[in-house]
Design a protein around this motif. Structure first.
Motif, short mmCIF file in Angstrom:
data_model
loop_
_atom_site.label_atom_id
_atom_site.label_comp_id
_atom_site.label_asym_id
_atom_site.label_seq_id
_atom_site.Cartn_x
_atom_site.Cartn_y
_atom_site.Cartn_z
N UNK A 54 0.84 -1.20 0.00
CA UNK A 54 0.00 0.00 0.00
C UNK A 54 0.88 1.25 0.00
N UNK A 55 0.60 2.18 -0.92
CA UNK A 55 1.36 3.42 -1.04
C UNK A 55 1.38 4.19 0.28
N UNK A 56 0.28 4.22 1.00
CA UNK A 56 0.19 4.96 2.27
C UNK A 56 1.05 4.38 3.37
N UNK A 57 1.41 3.13 3.25
CA UNK A 57 2.18 2.47 4.31
C UNK A 57 3.50 3.19 4.59
N UNK A 58 4.18 3.65 3.54
CA UNK A 58 5.45 4.35 3.73
C UNK A 58 5.25 5.62 4.56
N UNK A 59 4.19 6.36 4.29
CA UNK A 59 3.90 7.57 5.06
C UNK A 59 3.59 7.23 6.51
N UNK A 60 2.84 6.17 6.71
CA UNK A 60 2.49 5.76 8.07
C UNK A 60 3.74 5.34 8.85
N UNK A 61 4.63 4.62 8.19
CA UNK A 61 5.87 4.20 8.85
C UNK A 61 6.76 5.41 9.15
N UNK A 62 6.80 6.39 8.23
CA UNK A 62 7.64 7.58 8.40
C UNK A 62 7.11 8.51 9.50
N UNK A 63 5.81 8.80 9.48
CA UNK A 63 5.24 9.79 10.40
C UNK A 63 4.71 9.18 11.69
N UNK A 64 4.47 7.87 11.67
CA UNK A 64 3.92 7.17 12.85
C UNK A 64 2.54 7.69 13.23
N UNK A 65 1.76 8.08 12.20
CA UNK A 65 0.40 8.55 12.49
C UNK A 65 -0.51 8.33 11.29
N UNK A 66 -1.80 8.34 11.58
CA UNK A 66 -2.82 8.19 10.54
C UNK A 66 -4.18 8.54 11.15
N UNK A 67 -5.20 8.51 10.31
CA UNK A 67 -6.58 8.67 10.77
C UNK A 67 -7.37 7.48 10.24
N UNK A 68 -8.13 6.86 11.13
CA UNK A 68 -9.09 5.83 10.72
C UNK A 68 -10.41 6.55 10.52
N UNK A 69 -10.90 6.58 9.28
CA UNK A 69 -12.18 7.20 8.95
C UNK A 69 -13.19 6.09 8.70
N UNK A 70 -14.36 6.20 9.30
CA UNK A 70 -15.35 5.13 9.23
C UNK A 70 -16.47 5.54 8.28
N UNK A 71 -16.48 4.93 7.07
CA UNK A 71 -17.52 5.26 6.09
C UNK A 71 -18.79 4.45 6.36
#
Length: 180
Positions: A54-71
């Motif tokens: 997943x492309x976003x995985x690199x950003x998550x590993x680098x920044x150590x943060x994310x948002x879980x959005x519930x659709x």
């Protein structure tokens, strides 16, 4: 009972609602669809399954943060669309007409169209099983949103929507944390 091929056994256990996970790598925001999620404990700690594919995985590993959005179910086609293209060459917020909102504790954005958003910090990663453990640091819900039914992925390209709510809170009171 009829024998089920073992490689289809995962379709019998639904792990949790399908979510959209946002990240921000310092330059741009991205969204990925995750269908393997779970609550780990009441503190709140969550787990999602993702990895280098997943492309976003690199950003998550680098920044150590994310948002879980519930659709909710009305966003099904957008959820599937987000999950079937890559952030390497697609601005998913623009393509799927989703609105990024600033978060309070992390740089990854909330998604306005979702029922709820949970700002998270990465606290652990199990490489062998591609499990990311997240600590919730802030949570938001759109109390005015009429559609509240969440999506659940079977794993074979089909989905189930939440149905009738069955209340057993009184019977489970002793097992629930205070305030729930």
């Amino acid at each position: 009972m009829k024998k089920l091929p073992l490689n289809k056994a995962f379709t019998l256990l639904e792990p949790g609602p399908v979510v959209l996970v946002t990240t921000h790598d310092g330059l741009q925001s991205n969204i990925m669809t995750i269908s393997w999620t779970m609550v780990v404990d009441f503190t709140p700690v969550f787990a999602i399954t993702t990895g280098p594919w997943n492309h976003s995985f690199a950003a998550m590993r680098k920044t150590k943060e994310c948002v879980i959005a519930i659709p909710t179910v009305d966003l099904l086609d957008k959820v599937v669309g987000v999950g079937t293209c890559s952030g390497t060459d697609t601005d998913k917020f623009a393509k799927f007409k989703l609105t990024p909102l600033p978060a309070s504790q992390v740089k990854a954005p909330l998604i306005k169209e979702c029922l709820a958003n949970i700002e998270c910090r990465v606290i652990d990663y199990n490489k062998k099983h591609s499990i990311v453990i997240l600590q919730g640091v802030a949570a938001w819900v759109d109390a005015a949103r009429k559609e509240r039914r969440m999506l659940h992925a079977v794993g074979d390209g089909t989905f189930i929507a939440d149905g009738r709510k069955l209340d057993r809170r009184q019977a489970m009171r002793a097992k629930l944390p205070a305030g729930v």
